[in-house]
Design a protein around this motif. Structure first.
Motif, PDB file in Angstrom:
ATOM      1  N   MET A   1      -2.388   3.152  18.563  1.00 54.63           N
ATOM      2  CA  MET A   1      -2.297   2.515  17.431  1.00 54.63           C
ATOM      3  C   MET A   1      -1.005   2.044  17.262  1.00 54.63           C
ATOM      4  O   MET A   1      -0.861   0.808  16.320  1.00 54.63           O
ATOM      5  CB  MET A   1      -2.133   3.775  16.279  1.00 54.63           C
ATOM      6  N   LEU A   2       0.063   2.488  17.767  1.00 57.56           N
ATOM      7  CA  LEU A   2       1.240   1.635  17.880  1.00 57.56           C
ATOM      8  C   LEU A   2       1.447   0.285  18.496  1.00 57.56           C
ATOM      9  O   LEU A   2       1.759  -0.780  17.961  1.00 57.56           O
ATOM     10  CB  LEU A   2       2.421   2.538  18.557  1.00 57.56           C
TER      11      LEU A   2
ATOM     12  N   GLN B   1      10.069  -3.511  10.636  1.00 58.56           N
ATOM     13  CA  GLN B   1      10.797  -2.838  11.994  1.00 58.56           C
ATOM     14  C   GLN B   1      11.207  -1.177  11.867  1.00 58.56           C
ATOM     15  O   GLN B   1      10.950  -0.666  12.602  1.00 58.56           O
ATOM     16  CB  GLN B   1      12.071  -3.536  11.993  1.00 58.56           C
ATOM     17  N   PHE B   2      11.566  -0.994  10.460  1.00 54.86           N
ATOM     18  CA  PHE B   2      11.923   0.510  10.422  1.00 54.86           C
ATOM     19  C   PHE B   2      10.661   1.462  10.615  1.00 54.86           C
ATOM     20  O   PHE B   2      10.833   2.529  11.155  1.00 54.86           O
ATOM     21  CB  PHE B   2      12.573   0.574   8.984  1.00 54.86           C
ATOM     22  N   THR B   3       9.577   1.079  10.073  1.00 53.49           N
ATOM     23  CA  THR B   3       8.256   1.562  10.129  1.00 53.49           C
ATOM     24  C   THR B   3       8.329   1.852  11.485  1.00 53.49           C
ATOM     25  O   THR B   3       7.726   2.982  12.163  1.00 53.49           O
ATOM     26  CB  THR B   3       7.205   1.353   9.332  1.00 53.49           C
ATOM     27  N   ILE B   4       8.017   0.780  12.422  1.00 54.86           N
ATOM     28  CA  ILE B   4       7.868   0.742  13.989  1.00 54.86           C
ATOM     29  C   ILE B   4       8.595   1.626  14.562  1.00 54.86           C
ATOM     30  O   ILE B   4       8.478   2.370  15.412  1.00 54.86           O
ATOM     31  CB  ILE B   4       7.521  -0.600  14.369  1.00 54.86           C
ATOM     32  N   VAL B   5      10.018   1.380  14.418  1.00 49.25           N
ATOM     33  CA  VAL B   5      11.031   2.187  15.020  1.00 49.25           C
ATOM     34  C   VAL B   5      10.727   3.985  14.941  1.00 49.25           C
ATOM     35  O   VAL B   5      10.668   4.720  15.603  1.00 49.25           O
ATOM     36  CB  VAL B   5      12.338   2.256  14.421  1.00 49.25           C
TER      37      VAL B   5
ATOM     38  N   ARG C   1      -0.383  10.648  10.423  1.00 49.21           N
ATOM     39  CA  ARG C   1       0.726   9.969   9.526  1.00 49.21           C
ATOM     40  C   ARG C   1       0.863   8.534  10.110  1.00 49.21           C
ATOM     41  O   ARG C   1       0.737   7.663   9.502  1.00 49.21           O
ATOM     42  CB  ARG C   1       2.066  10.642   9.620  1.00 49.21           C
ATOM     43  N   ILE C   2       0.771   8.585  11.492  1.00 51.61           N
ATOM     44  CA  ILE C   2       0.923   7.226  12.104  1.00 51.61           C
ATOM     45  C   ILE C   2      -0.241   6.335  11.824  1.00 51.61           C
ATOM     46  O   ILE C   2      -0.067   5.193  11.532  1.00 51.61           O
ATOM     47  CB  ILE C   2       1.225   7.512  13.682  1.00 51.61           C
ATOM     48  N   SER C   3      -1.311   6.675  11.767  1.00 51.73           N
ATOM     49  CA  SER C   3      -2.545   6.172  11.419  1.00 51.73           C
ATOM     50  C   SER C   3      -2.459   5.438   9.790  1.00 51.73           C
ATOM     51  O   SER C   3      -2.957   4.158   9.673  1.00 51.73           O
ATOM     52  CB  SER C   3      -4.006   6.989  11.505  1.00 51.73           C
ATOM     53  N   GLU C   4      -2.070   6.262   8.836  1.00 54.85           N
ATOM     54  CA  GLU C   4      -1.708   5.674   7.659  1.00 54.85           C
ATOM     55  C   GLU C   4      -0.633   4.508   7.571  1.00 54.85           C
ATOM     56  O   GLU C   4      -0.904   3.519   7.047  1.00 54.85           O
ATOM     57  CB  GLU C   4      -1.225   6.986   6.587  1.00 54.85           C
ATOM     58  N   LYS C   5       0.399   4.677   8.389  1.00 64.00           N
ATOM     59  CA  LYS C   5       1.466   3.522   8.460  1.00 64.00           C
ATOM     60  C   LYS C   5       1.023   2.533   8.937  1.00 64.00           C
ATOM     61  O   LYS C   5       1.260   1.387   8.496  1.00 64.00           O
ATOM     62  CB  LYS C   5       2.612   4.251   9.030  1.00 64.00           C
ATOM     63  N   CYS C   6       0.148   2.827   9.996  1.00 59.02           N
ATOM     64  CA  CYS C   6      -0.345   1.308  10.999  1.00 59.02           C
ATOM     65  C   CYS C   6      -1.376   0.668   9.970  1.00 59.02           C
ATOM     66  O   CYS C   6      -1.345  -0.352   9.945  1.00 59.02           O
ATOM     67  CB  CYS C   6      -1.077   1.945  12.257  1.00 59.02           C
TER      68      CYS C   6
ATOM     69  N   TYR D   1      -6.522  -6.223   6.562  1.00 56.32           N
ATOM     70  CA  TYR D   1      -7.175  -6.207   7.842  1.00 56.32           C
ATOM     71  C   TYR D   1      -7.607  -4.660   8.491  1.00 56.32           C
ATOM     72  O   TYR D   1      -8.571  -4.827   9.257  1.00 56.32           O
ATOM     73  CB  TYR D   1      -6.674  -6.916   8.837  1.00 56.32           C
ATOM     74  N   GLY D   2      -6.797  -3.660   8.036  1.00 58.51           N
ATOM     75  CA  GLY D   2      -7.009  -2.555   8.543  1.00 58.51           C
ATOM     76  C   GLY D   2      -8.220  -1.909   7.927  1.00 58.51           C
ATOM     77  O   GLY D   2      -8.782  -0.975   8.605  1.00 58.51           O
ATOM     78  N   ASN D   3      -8.933  -2.489   7.032  1.00 60.52           N
ATOM     79  CA  ASN D   3     -10.070  -1.948   6.312  1.00 60.52           C
ATOM     80  C   ASN D   3     -11.470  -2.617   6.988  1.00 60.52           C
ATOM     81  O   ASN D   3     -12.441  -2.440   6.590  1.00 60.52           O
ATOM     82  CB  ASN D   3     -10.279  -1.936   4.722  1.00 60.52           C
TER      83      ASN D   3
END
Length: 391
Positions: free
Chosen positions: A269-270, A294-298, A341-346, A353-355
């Motif tokens: 997902m990352l 950027q902060f979210t990815i970090v 948690r990561i799936s929600e952020k991604c 487009y995520g949907n």
């Protein structure tokens, strides 16, 4: 391909040798050709073709750890890790192959008779036989000690009655390991649990519908029913009444495999999200140039790096034969929750487009939540961990 430290870590993984990396490259090339182009179609059709099982077996990827006597290569657990990770990178529904190769087969290898090993294990390796592990029952969830499926001896057979639910590989399995109550009067009750080897053509055994799931549609999950099913006494796995003990012995590897798969899903997902935000624009600039993105990815990359360090350490301890069920249980519940948690952020970074169904991130988002229930729910694992740390 993204080249961050959080993503390319193979060189720093102490348990991976050159031979492991060659195995990784081999199976990655195989899956790129034989699985990735067809995975979405398998999801729509609700199943993985038996031909694929045969191909992955013919290429020597199943149960590489088994002894040469049974057709294996006598390889170490590192090969199982590589197999699980590469399968997960294609999609979570391929996890049923890891269950077959590294959950079901070890029970027979550890507790089976020589006859049972020769009867089943060579066919496990070739993919000729698909296996499933049937423990979970309707209404019981993680309550292993309260299993209601019974197996009563009569005239050289166990007469099995009961039902199992949410069984991965269950719909097309040729063979099952089934947890049953063989002593209804045992005190404590878990002393009366035994494991039986049940073949698909056993009289009295039937399958219900293929369960319609939200995510992992090609993982053939099923309900199983036993109505006076006649199982030869010789199909008892290990000793009668020792079933729960055997389950407890194997939970360490099962939970570790779950943590490994969930971590790889997070990594995927990352990768997907970094590649997406480097291409997409908003307000005239790449999304990757916004500080919030950027902060979210970090944050995601840090979680994955911490999880990888933890899991790799557990893999090394497991390969040395150490008992680490508490730490593995911690890893399983924390990493599956982390992946959610990561799936929600991604999904958020993919915006609309995520949907879209044709975006892999949408599939990942559907696949992840159920992993928190594998090998025991988070709540059950926390209760066990609390007990193990003296609370």
């Amino acid at each position: 391909m993204v080249s961050s430290m959080a993503i390319n870590m193979d060189d720093s993984r102490s348990f991976l040798t050159e031979k492991h990396l060659l195995f990784k490259q081999s199976i990655r090339e195989f899956l790129h050709k034989e699985a990735s182009p067809f995975y979405d179609q398998w999801e729509k059709e609700g199943g993985i073709p038996r031909l694929f099982w045969k191909k992955i077996g013919d290429n020597g990827f199943l149960c590489p750890w088994l002894d040469v006597e049974f057709g294996g290569a006598g390889a170490d657990f590192g090969y199982s890790v590589v197999l699980a990770e590469e399968l997960e990178m294609v999609g979570s529904a391929l996890g049923g192959i890891s269950i077959h190769s590294d959950v079901v087969a070890p029970y027979i290898a550890s507790f089976g008779t020589i006859d049972q090993k020769h009867r089943y294990l060579p066919k496990f390796i070739t993919g000729e036989m698909i296996s499933a592990f049937a423990v979970t029952e309707p209404g019981l969830g993680s309550e292993l000690a309260n299993i209601r499926t019974t197996a009563i001896k009569k005239d050289g057979y166990y007469i099995v009655n009961g039902a199992k639910s949410f069984i991965t590989n269950g719909f097309n399995a040729d063979f099952l390991i089934v947890a049953c109550k063989t002593d209804l009067d045992a005190v404590p009750s878990h002393d009366g649990i035994s494991l039986l080897l049940i073949d698909k053509d056993t009289p009295g055994f039937s399958r219900g519908r293929k369960l319609d799931k939200e995510g992992q549609e090609s993982s053939e999950t099923a309900e199983l029913f036993f109505d006076d099913a006649s199982v030869p006494i010789g199909n008892l796995l290990g000793e009668e009444g020792k079933g729960l003990s055997y389950l407890m012995q194997k939970l360490q590897q099962e939970r570790l495999m779950c943590a490994i798969g969930s971590l790889m899903a997070a990594k995927d997902m990352l990768d997907l999200t970094v590649n997406f935000i480097k291409e997409r624009k908003a307000f005239g600039k790449k999304i990757s140039k916004f500080k919030n993105a950027q902060f979210t990815i970090v944050e995601i990359a840090t979680d994955i790096q911490l999880g990888r360090t933890f899991v790799d350490g557990l893999i090394c301890k497991h390969m040395k034969g150490e008992k680490i069920i508490t730490e593995v249980s911690m890893a399983k519940y924390w990493i599956t929750e982390m992946s959610k948690r990561i799936s929600e952020k991604c999904m958020q970074l993919h915006d609309g487009y995520g949907n879209m169904g044709d975006y892999k991130i949408a599939r990942r988002h559907r696949e992840i939540p159920v992993t928190t229930f594998y090998t025991g729910s988070d709540e059950i694992l926390k209760i066990l961990i609390a007990k193990n740390i003296g609370l």
